[in-house]
Design a protein around this motif. Sequence first.
Motif, PDB file in Angstrom:
ATOM      1  N   ARG A 158      19.596 -46.825  78.561  1.00  0.00           N
ATOM      2  CA  ARG A 158      19.968 -48.202  78.269  1.00  0.00           C
ATOM      3  C   ARG A 158      20.782 -48.812  79.414  1.00  0.00           C
ATOM      4  N   LEU A 159      21.718 -48.041  79.961  1.00  0.00           N
ATOM      5  CA  LEU A 159      22.525 -48.545  81.076  1.00  0.00           C
ATOM      6  C   LEU A 159      21.649 -48.857  82.283  1.00  0.00           C
ATOM      7  N   SER A 160      20.663 -47.997  82.532  1.00  0.00           N
ATOM      8  CA  SER A 160      19.735 -48.237  83.631  1.00  0.00           C
ATOM      9  C   SER A 160      18.933 -49.503  83.387  1.00  0.00           C
ATOM     10  N   GLY A 161      18.517 -49.709  82.144  1.00  0.00           N
ATOM     11  CA  GLY A 161      17.763 -50.915  81.808  1.00  0.00           C
ATOM     12  C   GLY A 161      18.580 -52.175  81.992  1.00  0.00           C
ATOM     13  N   TYR A 162      19.858 -52.125  81.599  1.00  0.00           N
ATOM     14  CA  TYR A 162      20.722 -53.293  81.793  1.00  0.00           C
ATOM     15  C   TYR A 162      20.893 -53.605  83.278  1.00  0.00           C
ATOM     16  N   THR A 163      21.012 -52.535  84.079  1.00  0.00           N
ATOM     17  CA  THR A 163      21.174 -52.734  85.520  1.00  0.00           C
ATOM     18  C   THR A 163      19.913 -53.332  86.135  1.00  0.00           C
ATOM     19  N   ILE A 164      18.761 -52.843  85.685  1.00  0.00           N
ATOM     20  CA  ILE A 164      17.500 -53.422  86.164  1.00  0.00           C
ATOM     21  C   ILE A 164      17.401 -54.889  85.781  1.00  0.00           C
ATOM     22  N   LEU A 165      17.839 -55.224  84.565  1.00  0.00           N
ATOM     23  CA  LEU A 165      17.830 -56.625  84.142  1.00  0.00           C
ATOM     24  C   LEU A 165      18.668 -57.477  85.092  1.00  0.00           C
ATOM     25  N   GLY A 166      19.855 -56.991  85.443  1.00  0.00           N
ATOM     26  CA  GLY A 166      20.698 -57.727  86.378  1.00  0.00           C
ATOM     27  C   GLY A 166      20.034 -57.903  87.728  1.00  0.00           C
ATOM     28  N   LEU A 167      19.358 -56.864  88.202  1.00  0.00           N
ATOM     29  CA  LEU A 167      18.668 -56.950  89.492  1.00  0.00           C
ATOM     30  C   LEU A 167      17.504 -57.939  89.431  1.00  0.00           C
ATOM     31  N   VAL A 207      25.216 -58.873  81.424  1.00  0.00           N
ATOM     32  CA  VAL A 207      26.241 -58.399  80.487  1.00  0.00           C
ATOM     33  C   VAL A 207      26.164 -59.177  79.177  1.00  0.00           C
ATOM     34  N   PHE A 208      25.942 -60.470  79.261  1.00  0.00           N
ATOM     35  CA  PHE A 208      25.816 -61.304  78.064  1.00  0.00           C
ATOM     36  C   PHE A 208      24.663 -60.817  77.183  1.00  0.00           C
ATOM     37  N   VAL A 209      23.544 -60.492  77.812  1.00  0.00           N
ATOM     38  CA  VAL A 209      22.394 -59.978  77.059  1.00  0.00           C
ATOM     39  C   VAL A 209      22.697 -58.594  76.510  1.00  0.00           C
TER      40      VAL A 209
END
Length: 227
Positions: free
Chosen positions: A45-54, A219-221
């Motif tokens: 999940r953390l990796s997915g959030y980081t990919i979303l930010g990128l 982060v909001f998402v």
Amino acid sequence: MPPPLAAGERRLLWDKPTRLLHWLIVGLVAFSWWSATHEHLPWHRLSGYTILGLLLFRVIWGFVGARSARFGSFLRGPVAAFDYVRGRGAALVGHSPLGGWSIVAMLVVLFVQVGLGLFSVDEDGLQAGPLSRFLSPDPDVAYDRGRAIAHLHHLNFRLLLALIALHLAAVAFYAVRGRNLLGPMITGRAALPAGAAEVRPVPAWRALASALLAAALAVFVARGLRF
């Protein structure tokens, strides 16, 4: 296909944010696959959030970044793509007409992959994406819908793998024809044709502001659309 670029002075083609983004996404997609297959869901999940930010940064950078990174510099209509396939295109600087649309396809599939993950629910119902709370007020219905989305999440990953394979095949094809696409994405510099203008890096503050905006949105998402 058009001939490879003639040898010339090596000048800046890809700026640092574009190159860093490219390799971070490569590494994180691989890590996301590994963490999922080894059932390290918190890391996944953390990796997915980081990919979303990128990905959000890449969209922003596509409008305010260096010239070669802007969507307007490499997205062309069907006529340009057809001319390129028939070998009538001009010497290329950056993405080809087909390559530009392949980048958009990759971004769309990555966004879909992350988006599906945000709504997914695991088999035990213990791990759920932050947006799964919007699926239904009924826990059983929400679970069933979350599991169906999780299945789509797995299916879309196969499409992502197909696009990655196509991308690697294109890199290998151009390498055989004497055009190195990998080196410039590492060093940022390439042999540009005569008369081609060197890409000018944008101010560092613009990259920082874009990164902060993308991070805030991610982060909001990740917080389930909560402040």
